[in-house]
Design a protein around this motif. Structure first.
Motif, PDB file in Angstrom:
ATOM      1  N   PRO A 192      -2.298 -35.032 -34.560  1.00  0.00           N
ATOM      2  CA  PRO A 192      -1.325 -33.938 -34.377  1.00  0.00           C
ATOM      3  C   PRO A 192      -1.925 -32.703 -33.712  1.00  0.00           C
ATOM      4  N   VAL A 193      -3.204 -32.403 -33.989  1.00  0.00           N
ATOM      5  CA  VAL A 193      -3.809 -31.216 -33.379  1.00  0.00           C
ATOM      6  C   VAL A 193      -3.885 -31.378 -31.861  1.00  0.00           C
ATOM      7  N   CYS A 194      -4.377 -32.523 -31.407  1.00  0.00           N
ATOM      8  CA  CYS A 194      -4.448 -32.753 -29.958  1.00  0.00           C
ATOM      9  C   CYS A 194      -3.059 -32.896 -29.337  1.00  0.00           C
ATOM     10  N   TRP A 195      -2.133 -33.465 -30.069  1.00  0.00           N
ATOM     11  CA  TRP A 195      -0.767 -33.629 -29.569  1.00  0.00           C
ATOM     12  C   TRP A 195      -0.113 -32.271 -29.331  1.00  0.00           C
ATOM     13  N   VAL A 196      -0.189 -31.389 -30.319  1.00  0.00           N
ATOM     14  CA  VAL A 196       0.401 -30.054 -30.166  1.00  0.00           C
ATOM     15  C   VAL A 196      -0.310 -29.267 -29.072  1.00  0.00           C
ATOM     16  N   ALA A 197      -1.627 -29.367 -29.001  1.00  0.00           N
ATOM     17  CA  ALA A 197      -2.364 -28.658 -27.960  1.00  0.00           C
ATOM     18  C   ALA A 197      -1.963 -29.147 -26.564  1.00  0.00           C
ATOM     19  N   ASN A 198      -1.791 -30.450 -26.410  1.00  0.00           N
ATOM     20  CA  ASN A 198      -1.360 -30.988 -25.120  1.00  0.00           C
ATOM     21  C   ASN A 198       0.043 -30.511 -24.748  1.00  0.00           C
ATOM     22  N   THR A 199       0.933 -30.436 -25.739  1.00  0.00           N
ATOM     23  CA  THR A 199       2.295 -29.948 -25.476  1.00  0.00           C
ATOM     24  C   THR A 199       2.287 -28.484 -25.052  1.00  0.00           C
ATOM     25  N   ILE A 200       1.461 -27.668 -25.717  1.00  0.00           N
ATOM     26  CA  ILE A 200       1.388 -26.246 -25.372  1.00  0.00           C
ATOM     27  C   ILE A 200       0.857 -26.058 -23.960  1.00  0.00           C
ATOM     28  N   ILE A 201      -0.180 -26.796 -23.604  1.00  0.00           N
ATOM     29  CA  ILE A 201      -0.778 -26.658 -22.267  1.00  0.00           C
ATOM     30  C   ILE A 201       0.190 -27.150 -21.199  1.00  0.00           C
ATOM     31  N   SER A 202       0.884 -28.254 -21.478  1.00  0.00           N
ATOM     32  CA  SER A 202       1.847 -28.774 -20.495  1.00  0.00           C
ATOM     33  C   SER A 202       2.986 -27.797 -20.259  1.00  0.00           C
ATOM     34  N   ASP A 203       3.517 -27.193 -21.325  1.00  0.00           N
ATOM     35  CA  ASP A 203       4.592 -26.219 -21.171  1.00  0.00           C
ATOM     36  C   ASP A 203       4.109 -24.930 -20.503  1.00  0.00           C
ATOM     37  N   PHE A 204       2.845 -24.586 -20.739  1.00  0.00           N
ATOM     38  CA  PHE A 204       2.318 -23.346 -20.166  1.00  0.00           C
ATOM     39  C   PHE A 204       2.259 -23.431 -18.640  1.00  0.00           C
ATOM     40  N   GLU A 230       0.579 -20.112 -26.475  1.00  0.00           N
ATOM     41  CA  GLU A 230      -0.844 -20.366 -26.323  1.00  0.00           C
ATOM     42  C   GLU A 230      -1.384 -21.062 -27.565  1.00  0.00           C
ATOM     43  N   LEU A 231      -2.614 -21.578 -27.428  1.00  0.00           N
ATOM     44  CA  LEU A 231      -3.240 -22.269 -28.557  1.00  0.00           C
ATOM     45  C   LEU A 231      -3.558 -21.283 -29.669  1.00  0.00           C
ATOM     46  N   GLY A 288      -1.216 -25.594 -43.737  1.00  0.00           N
ATOM     47  CA  GLY A 288      -0.326 -24.510 -44.156  1.00  0.00           C
ATOM     48  C   GLY A 288      -0.304 -23.310 -43.240  1.00  0.00           C
ATOM     49  N   MET A 289      -1.236 -23.216 -42.298  1.00  0.00           N
ATOM     50  CA  MET A 289      -1.292 -22.030 -41.422  1.00  0.00           C
ATOM     51  C   MET A 289      -0.128 -22.016 -40.429  1.00  0.00           C
ATOM     52  N   PRO A 290       0.427 -20.836 -40.142  1.00  0.00           N
ATOM     53  CA  PRO A 290       1.498 -20.754 -39.138  1.00  0.00           C
ATOM     54  C   PRO A 290       0.988 -20.548 -37.716  1.00  0.00           C
ATOM     55  N   GLN A 291      -0.319 -20.353 -37.534  1.00  0.00           N
ATOM     56  CA  GLN A 291      -0.852 -20.036 -36.198  1.00  0.00           C
ATOM     57  C   GLN A 291      -1.159 -21.285 -35.384  1.00  0.00           C
ATOM     58  N   TRP A 292      -0.185 -22.176 -35.257  1.00  0.00           N
ATOM     59  CA  TRP A 292      -0.359 -23.326 -34.380  1.00  0.00           C
ATOM     60  C   TRP A 292      -0.012 -22.954 -32.938  1.00  0.00           C
ATOM     61  N   ARG A 293       1.098 -22.275 -32.787  1.00  0.00           N
ATOM     62  CA  ARG A 293       1.551 -21.811 -31.466  1.00  0.00           C
ATOM     63  C   ARG A 293       1.758 -20.300 -31.543  1.00  0.00           C
ATOM     64  N   VAL A 294       1.106 -19.583 -30.662  1.00  0.00           N
ATOM     65  CA  VAL A 294       1.232 -18.120 -30.652  1.00  0.00           C
ATOM     66  C   VAL A 294       1.824 -17.687 -29.326  1.00  0.00           C
ATOM     67  N   SER A 295       2.476 -16.538 -29.339  1.00  0.00           N
ATOM     68  CA  SER A 295       3.150 -16.036 -28.141  1.00  0.00           C
ATOM     69  C   SER A 295       2.131 -15.687 -27.057  1.00  0.00           C
ATOM     70  N   ALA A 296       2.520 -15.931 -25.813  1.00  0.00           N
ATOM     71  CA  ALA A 296       1.660 -15.660 -24.655  1.00  0.00           C
ATOM     72  C   ALA A 296       2.194 -14.439 -23.917  1.00  0.00           C
ATOM     73  N   PHE A 297       1.335 -13.460 -23.698  1.00  0.00           N
ATOM     74  CA  PHE A 297       1.731 -12.238 -22.987  1.00  0.00           C
ATOM     75  C   PHE A 297       1.337 -12.378 -21.521  1.00  0.00           C
TER      76      PHE A 297
END
Length: 224
Positions: free
Chosen positions: A136-148, A160-161, A26-35
């Protein structure tokens, strides 16, 4: 005593993992904005989760909006939703089965052997729920790192993660550890039971051999 402590430890780890799985879902903090680079709007933070996205302004006001349609979501987000829901259900079932199979639970209709199988089922369910949550946790983390690190992605769209991913890894570790404890407990019980069954047989065989030897010696003396 040791077996009861292991069961309690496994149940505690499983309960922590189950609660953590519910929270991560239920948490929304899966992907957070990167400054980074030119993205210097630090007074506004963007959170993206499985069910909603939120905007937090200057740590004072936060607005959240649920995603409008499931069909409008990306395939990996839909798959992550389904896997996290499946992991939550499996962890809850494993926790309930573990309570039923606990050594301290007294059930008239269940024998110790049946409880051993129930403990094994709980352990397997815990391991399965942890593995399902890791996907799903590793999948989303891999997508975030690849896009970063992808230069083709706009800086404003890089993320960011979030805290939910770290909590998801911790919850999955607790679930897998609880499953391993219950499986090891079942294995130890099986070894103890097999040893307990073989010992009386060996004792009875030796007793019969000694009895026969005594009878033979007595018959010879009587004959003489």
């Amino acid at each position: 005593m040791v077996g009861g402590a292991l069961q309690v430890a496994g149940l505690l780890l499983g309960g922590i993992g189950m609660i953590g799985t519910f929270a991560v879902t239920g948490m929304p903090q899966w992907r957070v904005s990167a400054f980074i680079e030119n993205n210097i709007i630090v007074f506004e933070t963007i959170w993206e989760g499985l069910w909603m996205h939120c905007i937090r302004q200057a740590n004072i006001r936060m607005q959240c909006k649920v995603y409008d349609s499931v069909l409008a979501l990306s395939p990996h987000l839909q798959a992550s939703r389904g896997l996290m829901c499946a992991g939550s259900v499996l962890s809850f079932l494993a926790f309930v089965v573990a309570i039923i199979g606990m050594k301290c639970t007294r059930c008239v209709w269940s024998s110790w052997q049946a409880k051993g199988y129930i403990i094994l089922m709980a352990g397997l369910l815990f391991v399965l729920s942890g593995a399902v949550e890791l996907i799903p946790v590793c999948w989303v983390a891999n997508t975030i790192i690849s896009d970063f690190y992808n230069p083709a992605v706009n800086v404003a769209q890089k993320r960011e993660l979030g805290e939910a991913l770290y909590l998801g890894w911790a919850a999955a570790f607790c679930l897998i550890a609880a499953g391993a404890i219950f499986c090891c407990f079942y294995r130890c019980c099986e070894k103890t039971r097999s040893y307990g069954y073989s010992a009386p047989t060996h004792y009875s065989t030796d007793s019969q051999h000694l009895h026969r030897k005594t009878e033979s010696s007595y018959s010879k003396s009587q004959y003489v």
